[in-house]
Enzyme design. Structure first.
Site, PDB file in Angstrom:
ATOM      1  CG  ASP A 145      -1.933  -0.860   1.303  1.00  0.00           C
ATOM      2  OD1 ASP A 145      -2.333  -1.518   0.068  1.00  0.00           O
ATOM      3  OD2 ASP A 145      -2.618  -1.341   2.371  1.00  0.00           O
ATOM      4  NE  ARG A 167      -1.620   2.209  13.204  1.00  0.00           N
ATOM      5  CZ  ARG A 167      -0.736   1.549  12.397  1.00  0.00           C
ATOM      6  NH1 ARG A 167       0.470   1.715  12.243  1.00  0.00           N
ATOM      7  NH2 ARG A 167      -1.247   0.485  11.773  1.00  0.00           N
ATOM      8  CG  ASP A 195      -4.632   2.363  12.382  1.00  0.00           C
ATOM      9  OD1 ASP A 195      -4.672   2.270  13.676  1.00  0.00           O
ATOM     10  OD2 ASP A 195      -4.249   1.306  11.902  1.00  0.00           O
ATOM     11  CB  SER A 240      -4.462  -6.548   6.591  1.00  0.00           C
ATOM     12  OG  SER A 240      -4.080  -5.677   7.358  1.00  0.00           O
TER      13      SER A 240
HETATM   14  N1  ARG Z   1      -8.344  -3.295  15.098  1.00  0.00           N
HETATM   15  C1  ARG Z   1      -7.079  -2.907  15.538  1.00  0.00           C
HETATM   16  C2  ARG Z   1      -6.738  -1.450  15.799  1.00  0.00           C
HETATM   17  O1  ARG Z   1      -7.847  -0.556  15.511  1.00  0.00           O
HETATM   18  C3  ARG Z   1      -6.039  -3.288  14.756  1.00  0.00           C
HETATM   19  C4  ARG Z   1      -5.894  -2.838  13.191  1.00  0.00           C
HETATM   20  C5  ARG Z   1      -4.688  -3.481  12.854  1.00  0.00           C
HETATM   21  N2  ARG Z   1      -4.343  -3.403  11.403  1.00  0.00           N
HETATM   22  C6  ARG Z   1      -4.103  -4.308  10.486  1.00  0.00           C
HETATM   23  N3  ARG Z   1      -3.539  -4.079   9.444  1.00  0.00           N
HETATM   24  N4  ARG Z   1      -4.273  -5.505  10.882  1.00  0.00           N
HETATM   25  O2  ARG Z   1      -6.022  -0.801  16.600  1.00  0.00           O
END
Ligand code: ARG
Length: 422
Positions: A29, A108, A137, A188
């Site tokens: 990506d 993040r 995110d 992912s």
């Molecule tokens: N649901 C989790 C969060 O919002 C993890 C997101 C993870 N992203 C991924 N590409 N698997 O913090």
């Protein structure tokens, strides 16, 4: 299949942006984004990748340079992450909806902070990230970046793209962007030292058990050793400082804890969680160290705090978890809650013994100079110091409201025939 829905504008956007700093993971990506930003904005693209203990950094950097990036920055952030993000999470017993240790979420905010500092240093006028418009995110990055530096523009191209994976691969091939070897994996993932998040593929069916091959940190519990393994975690003011009696830097301690708990199948979480943007998503996590450390910390904290504190702190912790999940790390409420949480944790020092066995982390012992357990009060031996004759008076008063209510309600029921309020 839909035709490649690349951004409609093929011309350079007249945005006046000179330099864009892209949050870069090295994955497909964000690699496509390097090219896309160069093509569509006519701006110089710099990249930043933070070292949070996930590995693969040099490959990411080499890839960015191959894509024509002159400033491909790798920022060492492991100690910052453990001290200023994981540390507070431990003290807050940080979990979202009781299960998720927020491993992706808290990272993040650090990445956003580093990106803002870096953008200011290299003179970038915009920060771009590769989040979709459906996840948490984007909320975390957008709020954090604009709160820390309102002059920065945040670009989120994938929100507009609507790119399918196949089209992304076509785009990558057309632009000589290396496609990762594991591109066939439907999952992912996101990983750092606090845990690994796994989404997509068959996991999108919440009724389907996660296949064993998705796990990288935790042994499936049924394949874990048949003998329990014990660990001793020593905490000082709420922070783990030693493992099995050996003092370790927090980063090293967590790394070691991931290995030990991971081989015993501890830390697998399978949940349907409520995203900030309103939808539910099925998430699988492996967080061996986080689950073990939070379990131990919670136990020690309860041991060192009064009943009143123990009843109140989970409310604060829950709010802390919500803010951390929902993009609000830099809201003043977070600092307010941390002040309370730090204060409580001043007394949370001691050692907790945890038994790890086939997916379970169970506290089996705790000791602390600040422990409020008083053996002389609790013992049933003859020499106990608890005055049992004080109990009747206490019970008399403690139960008074209940007795009065019961008497009044029974009388009313007899009179009116109405059902007693339970
Ligand atoms: N649901 C989790 C969060 O919002 C993890 C997101 C993870 N992203 C991924 N590409 N698997 O913090």
């Amino acid at each position: 299949m839909q035709a490649a829905t690349m951004p409609k504008d093929k011309s350079v956007k007249k945005t006046g942006l000179k330099k864009i700093l892209l949050l870069y993971s090295g994955g497909l990506d964000t690699s496509c984004l390097v090219k896309w930003l160069q093509e569509n904005y006519g701006a110089e693209v710099a990249t930043i990748t933070a070292n949070l203990g996930q590995g693969g950094l040099e490959q990411a950097r080499a890839k960015a340079i191959k894509l024509g990036v002159k400033e491909a920055l790798i920022v060492e952030a492991r100690d910052d992450f453990v001290n200023n993000y994981i540390g507070p999470a431990i003290k807050a017993n940080g979990l979202y909806q009781d299960y998720y240790p927020l491993s992706t979420a808290i990272a993040r905010y650090l990445i956003a902070k580093l990106a803002v500092e870096c953008a200011q240093q290299i003179g970038a006028d915009a920060v771009a990230h590769g989040c979709t418009g459906k996840g948490n995110d984007q909320v975390r990055f957008d709020i954090a970046i604009t709160a820390l530096d309102p002059s920065l523009i945040v670009l989120v191209p994938i929100r507009e793209w609507n790119m399918t994976r196949d089209n992304e691969i076509l785009y990558a091939k057309k632009h000589s962007i290396p496609v990762p070897v594991d591109i066939d994996s439907p999952f992912s993932t996101d990983e750092n030292i606090w845990g690994r998040s796994i989404e997509c593929g068959v996991l999108e069916n919440p009724d389907q058990e996660p296949p064993a091959e998705i796990f990288a940190l935790a042994t499936p519990p049924h394949k874990a050793p048949d003998k329990p393994e014990y660990v001793e975690l020593t905490f000082e003011k709420g922070i783990p400082v030693a493992l099995n009696g050996k003092s370790l830097k927090l980063f090293d301690l967590i790394t070691e804890m991931n290995k030990i708990a991971g081989r015993n199948g501890v830390g697998i979480i399978d949940m349907v969680e409520d995203r900030v943007v309103g939808l539910k998503s099925r998430e699988v996590y492996e967080c061996p160290a986080a689950v073990t450390i939070i379990t131990a910390h919670k136990d020690l904290e309860k041991y060192c705090c009064t009943i009143h504190e123990n009843e109140f702190k989970p409310t604060v912790d829950r709010k802390w978890g919500e803010l951390a999940y929902k993009g609000l790390w830099y809201d003043p409420l977070m600092a307010d809650l941390n002040a309370y949480i730090d204060k409580v944790n001043e007394r949370v020092s001691g050692t907790v013994r945890v038994k790890l066995y086939k997916g379970h982390a169970q506290v089996v012992g705790r000791k602390s100079e600040n422990g409020l357990y008083d053996h002389n009060l609790a013992t049933y031996d003859a020499h106990h110091t608890f005055d049992q004759m004080a109990s009747p008076g206490f019970i008399e008063i403690w139960g008074l409201p209940t007795r009065v209510a019961h008497r009044v309600n029974t009388k009313q029921t007899k009179k009116t025939g109405a059902k007693t309020r339970q």
